[in-house]
Design an enzyme around this catalytic site. Sequence first.
Site, mmCIF file in Angstrom:
data_model
loop_
_atom_site.group_PDB
_atom_site.id
_atom_site.type_symbol
_atom_site.label_atom_id
_atom_site.label_comp_id
_atom_site.label_asym_id
_atom_site.label_seq_id
_atom_site.Cartn_x
_atom_site.Cartn_y
_atom_site.Cartn_z
ATOM 1 C CE LYS A 13 43.949 39.654 52.934
ATOM 2 N NZ LYS A 13 43.326 40.118 52.404
ATOM 3 N NE ARG A 88 46.533 42.017 47.498
ATOM 4 C CZ ARG A 88 45.618 41.401 47.121
ATOM 5 N NH1 ARG A 88 44.565 42.125 47.471
ATOM 6 N NH2 ARG A 88 45.041 40.356 46.753
ATOM 7 N NE ARG A 127 42.105 28.589 49.246
ATOM 8 C CZ ARG A 127 42.215 29.687 49.032
ATOM 9 N NH1 ARG A 127 42.165 30.035 49.992
ATOM 10 N NH2 ARG A 127 43.356 30.682 48.658
ATOM 11 N NE ARG A 133 41.464 26.597 44.139
ATOM 12 C CZ ARG A 133 41.086 28.561 44.783
ATOM 13 N NH1 ARG A 133 42.041 28.556 43.753
ATOM 14 N NH2 ARG A 133 40.958 28.273 45.734
ATOM 15 N NE ARG A 144 46.099 34.899 45.628
ATOM 16 C CZ ARG A 144 45.299 35.806 45.755
ATOM 17 N NH1 ARG A 144 44.264 36.556 44.469
ATOM 18 N NH2 ARG A 144 44.362 35.628 47.196
HETATM 19 P P1 AMP Z 1 41.619 39.372 46.913
HETATM 20 O O1 AMP Z 1 40.484 38.751 46.709
HETATM 21 O O2 AMP Z 1 41.663 40.634 47.816
HETATM 22 O O3 AMP Z 1 42.927 38.583 46.571
HETATM 23 O O4 AMP Z 1 42.326 40.039 45.316
HETATM 24 C C1 AMP Z 1 41.937 39.543 43.875
HETATM 25 C C2 AMP Z 1 43.273 39.930 43.005
HETATM 26 O O5 AMP Z 1 42.562 41.626 42.645
HETATM 27 C C3 AMP Z 1 44.556 40.202 43.500
HETATM 28 O O6 AMP Z 1 45.158 38.600 43.139
HETATM 29 C C4 AMP Z 1 44.818 41.087 42.958
HETATM 30 O O7 AMP Z 1 45.461 41.121 41.468
HETATM 31 C C5 AMP Z 1 43.396 42.210 43.329
HETATM 32 N N1 AMP Z 1 43.843 43.206 43.735
HETATM 33 C C6 AMP Z 1 42.580 43.078 44.682
HETATM 34 N N2 AMP Z 1 43.163 44.397 45.313
HETATM 35 C C7 AMP Z 1 44.295 44.810 45.208
HETATM 36 C C8 AMP Z 1 45.061 46.040 45.515
HETATM 37 N N3 AMP Z 1 45.594 46.803 46.365
HETATM 38 N N4 AMP Z 1 46.339 46.238 44.721
HETATM 39 C C9 AMP Z 1 46.384 45.511 43.181
HETATM 40 N N5 AMP Z 1 45.341 44.568 43.156
HETATM 41 C C10 AMP Z 1 44.718 44.324 44.296
#
Ligand code: AMP
Length: 191
Positions: A13, A88, A127, A133, A144
């Site tokens: 994504k 989300r 990855r 990691r 996640r």
């Molecule tokens: P991402 O880069 O979109 O995978 O986001 C990294 C982390 O930020 C996620 O694992 C969540 O902890 C937090 N996060 C990002 N967007 C949201 C959202 N819309 N709602 C809640 N937590 C978020």
Amino acid sequence: MRIVLLGAPGSGKGTQAALLVERLGLPHISTGALLRDAIKRGTRLGLAVKEITEKGELVPDDVMSDLVKERLGRDDAADGFILDGYPRTLEQAKVLDAILEELARPVEVAILIDVDADQIIKRIELRAEEEGRSDDTVDVLRNRMRVYQEKTAPVADYYADRGLLTRVLGSGTRDDVLERILSVLQVDAAN
Ligand code: AMP
């Protein structure tokens, strides 16, 4: 174009959002990036969300609403945006509708990058290996994935019910996936 991009962790994504931004010249609104920036700058928001994001949990909906409302209200989002990482949860999807209704800028299309769950786990592990990691991080990525399935997957149905969702196959090269997305958006891939 006002686009919501949906997809599990490891679905590609983020990569597709970056390619689309380049192609369409729209602002890329990534809530994950906004949070990472706040954490780096050590703001009050950053301090509040640091631990939550490190565990792969979701930041509370009300915290996210304020952040997204402020970002979507900026001038550069007036002519469209690619929203990546938000909504989300079902609650966030409803809040987003309310925010955009107030701005008279409703979501026009939601695209779900569809990748088989087993394939995602494999990608995550690959990855992790490539990036050296720790197992700890792999566990976070698995968490996640669980959070995605439980909380975020229903968001796709929310948009499907409104006739706004298109599922795009996430397999193949990144250009294959980009081409599929551009064809949904009716943008000529050759341009
Ligand atoms: P991402 O880069 O979109 O995978 O986001 C990294 C982390 O930020 C996620 O694992 C969540 O902890 C937090 N996060 C990002 N967007 C949201 C959202 N819309 N709602 C809640 N937590 C978020």
